[in-house]
Write an enzyme that holds these catalytic residues in place. Sequence first.
Site, PDB file in Angstrom:
ATOM      1  N   ASP A 393       4.211   3.520   2.626  1.00 44.54           N
ATOM      2  CA  ASP A 393       3.114   2.190   2.840  1.00 44.54           C
ATOM      3  C   ASP A 393       1.955   2.780   2.179  1.00 44.54           C
ATOM      4  O   ASP A 393       1.077   4.248   2.390  1.00 44.54           O
ATOM      5  CB  ASP A 393       2.444   2.306   3.486  1.00 44.54           C
ATOM      6  CG  ASP A 393       1.286   1.649   3.875  1.00 44.54           C
ATOM      7  OD1 ASP A 393       0.603   1.415   3.354  1.00 44.54           O
ATOM      8  OD2 ASP A 393       0.325   1.156   5.497  1.00 44.54           O
ATOM      9  N   HIS A 394       1.747   1.910   0.721  1.00 45.86           N
ATOM     10  CA  HIS A 394       0.217   2.894  -0.839  1.00 45.86           C
ATOM     11  C   HIS A 394      -1.135   3.160   0.257  1.00 45.86           C
ATOM     12  O   HIS A 394      -2.026   3.726  -1.082  1.00 45.86           O
ATOM     13  CB  HIS A 394       0.463   2.168  -2.038  1.00 45.86           C
ATOM     14  CG  HIS A 394       0.261   3.054  -3.135  1.00 45.86           C
ATOM     15  ND1 HIS A 394      -0.030   4.098  -2.692  1.00 45.86           N
ATOM     16  CD2 HIS A 394       0.667   3.189  -4.618  1.00 45.86           C
ATOM     17  CE1 HIS A 394      -0.167   4.331  -3.767  1.00 45.86           C
ATOM     18  NE2 HIS A 394       0.511   3.480  -4.898  1.00 45.86           N
ATOM     19  N   ARG A 395      -1.486   2.441   1.350  1.00 53.12           N
ATOM     20  CA  ARG A 395      -2.299   2.512   1.933  1.00 53.12           C
ATOM     21  C   ARG A 395      -2.642   3.721   2.078  1.00 53.12           C
ATOM     22  O   ARG A 395      -3.808   4.827   2.679  1.00 53.12           O
ATOM     23  CB  ARG A 395      -2.929   1.544   3.383  1.00 53.12           C
ATOM     24  CG  ARG A 395      -2.307   0.365   2.752  1.00 53.12           C
ATOM     25  CD  ARG A 395      -2.437  -1.151   4.130  1.00 53.12           C
ATOM     26  NE  ARG A 395      -1.940  -0.107   5.259  1.00 53.12           N
ATOM     27  CZ  ARG A 395      -1.617  -0.724   5.949  1.00 53.12           C
ATOM     28  NH1 ARG A 395      -2.704  -0.775   6.697  1.00 53.12           N
ATOM     29  NH2 ARG A 395      -1.048  -0.010   7.222  1.00 53.12           N
TER      30      ARG A 395
END
Length: 423
Positions: A393-395
């Site tokens: 999850d690049h968040r």
Amino acid sequence: MSHNTLVQTKPGVLEFRLPDIGEGVVEGEIVKWLVKEGDEIKEDEPLVEIMTDKATMEIPAPADGKVLQLLFKEGQTCPVGGGMMLMSAEGGHAAPSHEAPATPAAAPEAPKAAAAAPATNGHVPTGERALAAPATRKLARDLGVDINQVAGSGPHGRVTKEDVHHHAEGGRPAPVASLPHAQSAPLRVEGDVERLPIRGLRKKIAEKMAHSAYTAPHVTTFDEVDMTNLVALRGRLKPKAEAQGIKLSYMPFIMKACIAALRQFPLFNASIDDANQEIVVKKFINLGFAAATDNGLMVPVVRHADQKSLFQLAREIPALAEKTREGKATLEELTGGTFTISNVGSVGGLFATPIINHPEVAILGVNKIEKRAVVRDGEIVVRDMMYLGLSFDHRLIDGADAVRFLNTVIAYMQDPDLLFAEL
């Protein structure tokens, strides 16, 4: 089951509403009606199978009576508190209401609960009514136990037979949950095509995959791992494992490598609380692993995997997989994961981009091991090689940290002596 699940809509007519079954569940899909209109029913008799995003369970009849009208069809979704069925009290033969029910069976929209006073027939308790299967209630009666006084250990507070036994003996409830399963959908044939409605477990899988894909910005990084030393170690340990009745696969070794990496990179063992905009870092490691079943992909969870030995993992993994395939896995065994491993190596394939098991923030895809020519110390040699794919999850996770995490997993898998010195 709370008393407000059964309300009187007119003299002699009761509306049974989907009870609040806890765990944040707000709706349930009608998987299968176990009764039909006109049937006489008894209190605690299995009434309907409901599938939530947590599990599938039977909802028992709240009282004696007669089924007047089913307000939902199989495959439709009912909100908690929504009227599911009209019934008459105590086996009476009151005519069905001609007023519009909360939601007709044919209506595509979810119903709204009608405002009505609680029924006053003798079968509706004034306090909380335990959620339990008919067989469990019979056991309680046989043992002289008031089931409404038993603390349920099953999902949503469901009372199990073990809870009844423990209560009768003055002990604590046993940690047992209900059994989720899927319902086969009917087939519709139109000319040269077949149409299968998306419902049951397949519907839940579709919803969860779509939610994950549209919520978490997925990025996948790939690398390869030299499995030669681990293959050799597994070969040496297999006779010892077989002597204990254990079939030693590669998954326990992969789990051990992931555990070591998760300890060094705790954000990969976290989740994002979207509602409160918080990062939740777990201090425990529950490893999920993808298991293919006849009804779809499911993810059983090895709880507190970091506290278990290699052989304990090797024993638990296939047992959990088998229970999941048979539809016998408990709710606890299918929820609560903090990191997931998807191993398709036994099937084949070199690369994959696994979808994150939301609300987790990363998943490791494991592929097949095959002998390939590689360069070692300036020479071409044959080694046992395998590709890995880490989706994250690049968040929360940056690309550089994802590569570092994957490098750590690879380091432990390539040098299993280092792995077991660490663990």
